[in-house]
Scaffold this active site. Sequence first.
Site, short mmCIF file in Angstrom:
data_model
loop_
_atom_site.label_atom_id
_atom_site.label_comp_id
_atom_site.label_asym_id
_atom_site.label_seq_id
_atom_site.Cartn_x
_atom_site.Cartn_y
_atom_site.Cartn_z
N SER A 129 1.83 14.01 -9.58
CA SER A 129 0.59 13.53 -10.19
C SER A 129 -0.26 14.72 -10.58
CB SER A 129 -0.18 12.65 -9.21
OG SER A 129 -1.46 12.34 -9.73
N LYS A 156 0.52 15.33 -3.28
CA LYS A 156 1.17 15.47 -4.58
C LYS A 156 1.26 16.96 -4.98
CE LYS A 156 2.21 11.23 -5.77
NZ LYS A 156 3.61 10.82 -6.03
#
Length: 228
Positions: A129, A156
């Site tokens: 992400s 992430k």
Amino acid sequence: MTITLITGANKGIGYETARQLLAAGHVVYVGARDADRGEKAAAALGARFVQLDVTDDASVRDALRKIEEEEGRLDVLVNNAGILAEGPIDGPAALKAFDTNAVGIVRVTEAALPLLRGSSNPVVVNVSSSAGSFWAVTNPDRLESTLPLPLYSASKAAATMLTVQYAKAHPGIKFNAVEPGPTATDMTAAFGIGREPEASARVVVRLATLGADGPTGTFQDENGELPW
Ligand code: NAP
């Protein structure tokens, strides 16, 4: 025949990625932690189902063993399963976020490496992400700089770093991280944002279908490479 495993493929971006890769002719294993949800999704897609909880070593081992027995190799691994990890921040919440979003990638990738080595063009896509991008979260012009999701962002960032480190360690296998784009799924339902999963899955599919001369160790969205 291209043999593909997608984790967390019973819904959302993973499900749509499975649909598009099936349409491209792949044999797709829908990985899902819940057998009922996974079997229903696989049946609806015309895919195969494999029980796979990315936080459970035995489940991951058994899932890859099943694919090895049935196919003898794996060509494409999409590490898609993830959680948002919103809410109160404490040790257990942090462990759960990292266990799913980062350690899950290690578990599945390590179990898959022997099968990927049997492929003539092995490819791994880690669905990360831009919320885990240092560039994006420190850039006031980017939405990511306003997101109050420290555990999601940090896990992430770890997922993206794992991608780079796996790419360095395994030059014969392509490892790329992807920001699929803001997408209307159960994960983002509370925010009421995002586009249909079809468009985001196309970004994942592009990296899952790289040719032998494709890039490795990159972090990309639909427009190409993203800053870290
Ligand atoms: P979603 O609809 O909530 O789907 C998440 C999937 O991950 C579900 O299939 C879920 O299974 C599965 N999952 C969660 N924990 C798991 C575990 N321990 N083992 C196996 N599967 C597990 O969310 P999504 O938006 O499609 O997210 C897919 C990926 O895209 C995630 O990695 C997410 O971080 C990333 N992403 C999403 C967006 C966005 O805007 N939506 C943006 C950037 C990145 P259950 O059904 O059993 O819960």
